[in-house]
Design a protein around this motif. Structure first.
Motif, mmCIF file in Angstrom:
data_model
loop_
_atom_site.group_PDB
_atom_site.id
_atom_site.type_symbol
_atom_site.label_atom_id
_atom_site.label_comp_id
_atom_site.label_asym_id
_atom_site.label_seq_id
_atom_site.Cartn_x
_atom_site.Cartn_y
_atom_site.Cartn_z
ATOM 1 N N MET A 75 35.795 49.833 29.698
ATOM 2 C CA MET A 75 36.597 50.958 30.224
ATOM 3 C C MET A 75 36.264 52.272 29.530
ATOM 4 O O MET A 75 36.340 53.342 30.124
ATOM 5 C CB MET A 75 38.087 50.634 30.104
ATOM 6 N N VAL A 76 35.863 52.166 28.241
ATOM 7 C CA VAL A 76 35.513 53.380 27.493
ATOM 8 C C VAL A 76 34.085 53.823 27.829
ATOM 9 O O VAL A 76 33.827 54.993 28.103
ATOM 10 C CB VAL A 76 35.662 53.138 25.965
ATOM 11 N N ASN A 77 33.146 52.842 27.841
ATOM 12 C CA ASN A 77 31.721 53.191 27.991
ATOM 13 C C ASN A 77 31.217 53.233 29.430
ATOM 14 O O ASN A 77 30.214 53.884 29.717
ATOM 15 C CB ASN A 77 30.862 52.210 27.178
ATOM 16 N N ALA A 78 31.873 52.509 30.308
ATOM 17 C CA ALA A 78 31.449 52.526 31.725
ATOM 18 C C ALA A 78 32.678 52.643 32.618
ATOM 19 O O ALA A 78 32.988 51.747 33.410
ATOM 20 C CB ALA A 78 30.664 51.252 32.042
ATOM 21 N N PRO A 79 33.403 53.754 32.492
ATOM 22 C CA PRO A 79 34.674 53.878 33.219
ATOM 23 C C PRO A 79 34.534 53.859 34.738
ATOM 24 O O PRO A 79 35.509 53.601 35.436
ATOM 25 C CB PRO A 79 35.232 55.229 32.737
ATOM 26 N N LEU A 80 33.299 54.125 35.243
ATOM 27 C CA LEU A 80 33.136 54.134 36.704
ATOM 28 C C LEU A 80 32.675 52.792 37.258
ATOM 29 O O LEU A 80 32.511 52.640 38.468
ATOM 30 C CB LEU A 80 32.152 55.234 37.107
ATOM 31 N N SER A 81 32.428 51.823 36.350
ATOM 32 C CA SER A 81 31.990 50.507 36.819
ATOM 33 C C SER A 81 33.108 49.842 37.614
ATOM 34 O O SER A 81 34.292 50.184 37.452
ATOM 35 C CB SER A 81 31.608 49.620 35.630
ATOM 36 N N GLU A 82 32.714 48.856 38.459
ATOM 37 C CA GLU A 82 33.711 48.208 39.318
ATOM 38 C C GLU A 82 34.778 47.494 38.494
ATOM 39 O O GLU A 82 35.971 47.543 38.808
ATOM 40 C CB GLU A 82 32.996 47.226 40.251
ATOM 41 N N LEU A 83 34.315 46.841 37.388
ATOM 42 C CA LEU A 83 35.265 46.116 36.538
ATOM 43 C C LEU A 83 36.299 47.071 35.934
ATOM 44 O O LEU A 83 37.503 46.798 35.955
ATOM 45 C CB LEU A 83 34.503 45.379 35.416
ATOM 46 N N ALA A 84 35.810 48.213 35.408
ATOM 47 C CA ALA A 84 36.720 49.188 34.790
ATOM 48 C C ALA A 84 37.712 49.728 35.816
ATOM 49 O O ALA A 84 38.906 49.874 35.531
ATOM 50 C CB ALA A 84 35.917 50.324 34.163
ATOM 51 N N GLN A 85 37.206 49.998 37.026
ATOM 52 C CA GLN A 85 38.076 50.548 38.067
ATOM 53 C C GLN A 85 39.152 49.542 38.484
ATOM 54 O O GLN A 85 40.321 49.895 38.619
ATOM 55 C CB GLN A 85 37.239 50.922 39.302
ATOM 56 N N LEU A 86 38.715 48.268 38.658
ATOM 57 C CA LEU A 86 39.670 47.230 39.056
ATOM 58 C C LEU A 86 40.745 47.057 37.988
ATOM 59 O O LEU A 86 41.931 46.960 38.272
ATOM 60 C CB LEU A 86 38.941 45.889 39.252
ATOM 61 N N MET A 87 40.284 47.035 36.712
ATOM 62 C CA MET A 87 41.226 46.832 35.600
ATOM 63 C C MET A 87 42.193 48.000 35.497
ATOM 64 O O MET A 87 43.377 47.817 35.223
ATOM 65 C CB MET A 87 40.426 46.679 34.296
ATOM 66 N N GLN A 88 41.658 49.204 35.748
ATOM 67 C CA GLN A 88 42.503 50.405 35.673
ATOM 68 C C GLN A 88 43.639 50.313 36.701
ATOM 69 O O GLN A 88 44.795 50.567 36.378
ATOM 70 C CB GLN A 88 41.640 51.625 35.962
ATOM 71 N N VAL A 89 43.275 49.916 37.935
ATOM 72 C CA VAL A 89 44.294 49.798 38.987
ATOM 73 C C VAL A 89 45.284 48.695 38.621
ATOM 74 O O VAL A 89 46.504 48.866 38.722
ATOM 75 C CB VAL A 89 43.655 49.511 40.366
ATOM 76 N N LYS A 90 44.741 47.557 38.131
ATOM 77 C CA LYS A 90 45.630 46.440 37.782
ATOM 78 C C LYS A 90 46.615 46.875 36.690
ATOM 79 O O LYS A 90 47.814 46.607 36.781
ATOM 80 C CB LYS A 90 44.823 45.223 37.312
ATOM 81 N N LEU A 91 46.114 47.567 35.670
ATOM 82 C CA LEU A 91 46.993 48.010 34.569
ATOM 83 C C LEU A 91 48.058 48.988 35.062
ATOM 84 O O LEU A 91 49.206 48.942 34.617
ATOM 85 C CB LEU A 91 46.165 48.638 33.449
ATOM 86 N N MET A 92 47.662 49.865 35.989
ATOM 87 C CA MET A 92 48.642 50.830 36.520
ATOM 88 C C MET A 92 49.727 50.097 37.311
ATOM 89 O O MET A 92 50.911 50.409 37.187
ATOM 90 C CB MET A 92 47.950 51.873 37.403
ATOM 91 N N ILE A 93 49.296 49.101 38.119
ATOM 92 C CA ILE A 93 50.284 48.360 38.909
ATOM 93 C C ILE A 93 51.216 47.557 37.984
ATOM 94 O O ILE A 93 52.432 47.564 38.159
ATOM 95 C CB ILE A 93 49.597 47.410 39.926
ATOM 96 N N VAL A 94 50.623 46.889 36.971
ATOM 97 C CA VAL A 94 51.477 46.087 36.067
ATOM 98 C C VAL A 94 52.425 47.013 35.288
ATOM 99 O O VAL A 94 53.579 46.674 35.047
ATOM 100 C CB VAL A 94 50.641 45.225 35.093
ATOM 101 N N GLY A 95 51.920 48.206 34.909
ATOM 102 C CA GLY A 95 52.767 49.162 34.194
ATOM 103 C C GLY A 95 53.952 49.587 35.060
ATOM 104 O O GLY A 95 55.105 49.566 34.614
ATOM 105 N N LEU A 96 53.647 49.919 36.324
ATOM 106 C CA LEU A 96 54.700 50.344 37.262
ATOM 107 C C LEU A 96 55.695 49.204 37.501
ATOM 108 O O LEU A 96 56.921 49.398 37.502
ATOM 109 C CB LEU A 96 54.043 50.785 38.584
#
Ligand code: HEM
Length: 149
Positions: A75-96
């Motif tokens: 997430m830090v080094n390849a924030p645009l990768s598919e894995l980073a993007q998926l994880m970002q969305v998942k974390l936002m949903i779990v946070g909400l």
């Protein structure tokens, strides 16, 4: 060891999502208002503790895997990768979802066995509907992340 963490994560997900599906079904299928009131009065607090337990386990096991698989680095080094993007969305949903759960439980415990105001009713029902829908989305994102590891 990490297999056991994944096992606990998936078990927690089934309990957490399964619990919300059951309560949602009860809300729709139990038409008798009196029976519904009685069921929710008894089941409500148990359900609250039950779901809190599994959500804490989901966070604990999820974060363990997050660092174990080095997703933090991705997430830090390849924030645009598919894995980073998926994880970002998942974390936002779990946070909400976690925030909505806290709001929902706050109202539930504050108004247990007393009449709710209209606003409390709207926020309580709205948050449980949102939690239900977000649960359906989050499992989809979980599968996507699993595919990449
Ligand atoms: C309501 C909360 C959550 C639910 C319902 C959930 C659900 C799931 C499910 C069902 C899987 C397995 C997917 C599969 O095997 O195809 C999974 C995997 C995973 N979850 Fe979660 N999760 C939640 C919260 C979290 C959190 C908070 C994190 C991280 C901070 C996280 C990180 C992960 C990771 C890294 C995997 C992949 C592990 C692997 O496949 O080896 N999850 N999640």
């Amino acid at each position: 060891m990490i297999k056991f963490v994944l096992y606990t994560h998936i078990l927690s997900a089934t309990a957490w999502v399964g619990g919300s599906l059951l309560l949602f079904a009860l809300g729709i299928l139990l038409r008798d208002k009196q029976a519904q009131k009685a069921v929710y009065a008894h089941l409500g607090p148990i359900y609250g503790y039950f779901e809190t337990f599994w959500l804490i386990l989901l966070w604990a096991t999820g974060l363990t895997m997050f660092f174990h698989f080095g997703i933090d680095d991705v997430m830090v080094n390849a924030p645009l990768s598919e894995l980073a993007q998926l994880m970002q969305v998942k974390l936002m949903i779990v946070g909400l979802l976690t925030l909505l759960t806290i709001i929902h439980m706050f109202i539930a415990f504050k108004t247990h066995s007393i009449e709710r105001t209209t606003l409390q009713n709207i926020v309580s029902r709205g948050s449980s509907m949102m939690i239900f829908l977000l649960n359906l989305v989050i499992v989809w994102y979980a599968i996507g992340i699993r595919d990449m590891l």
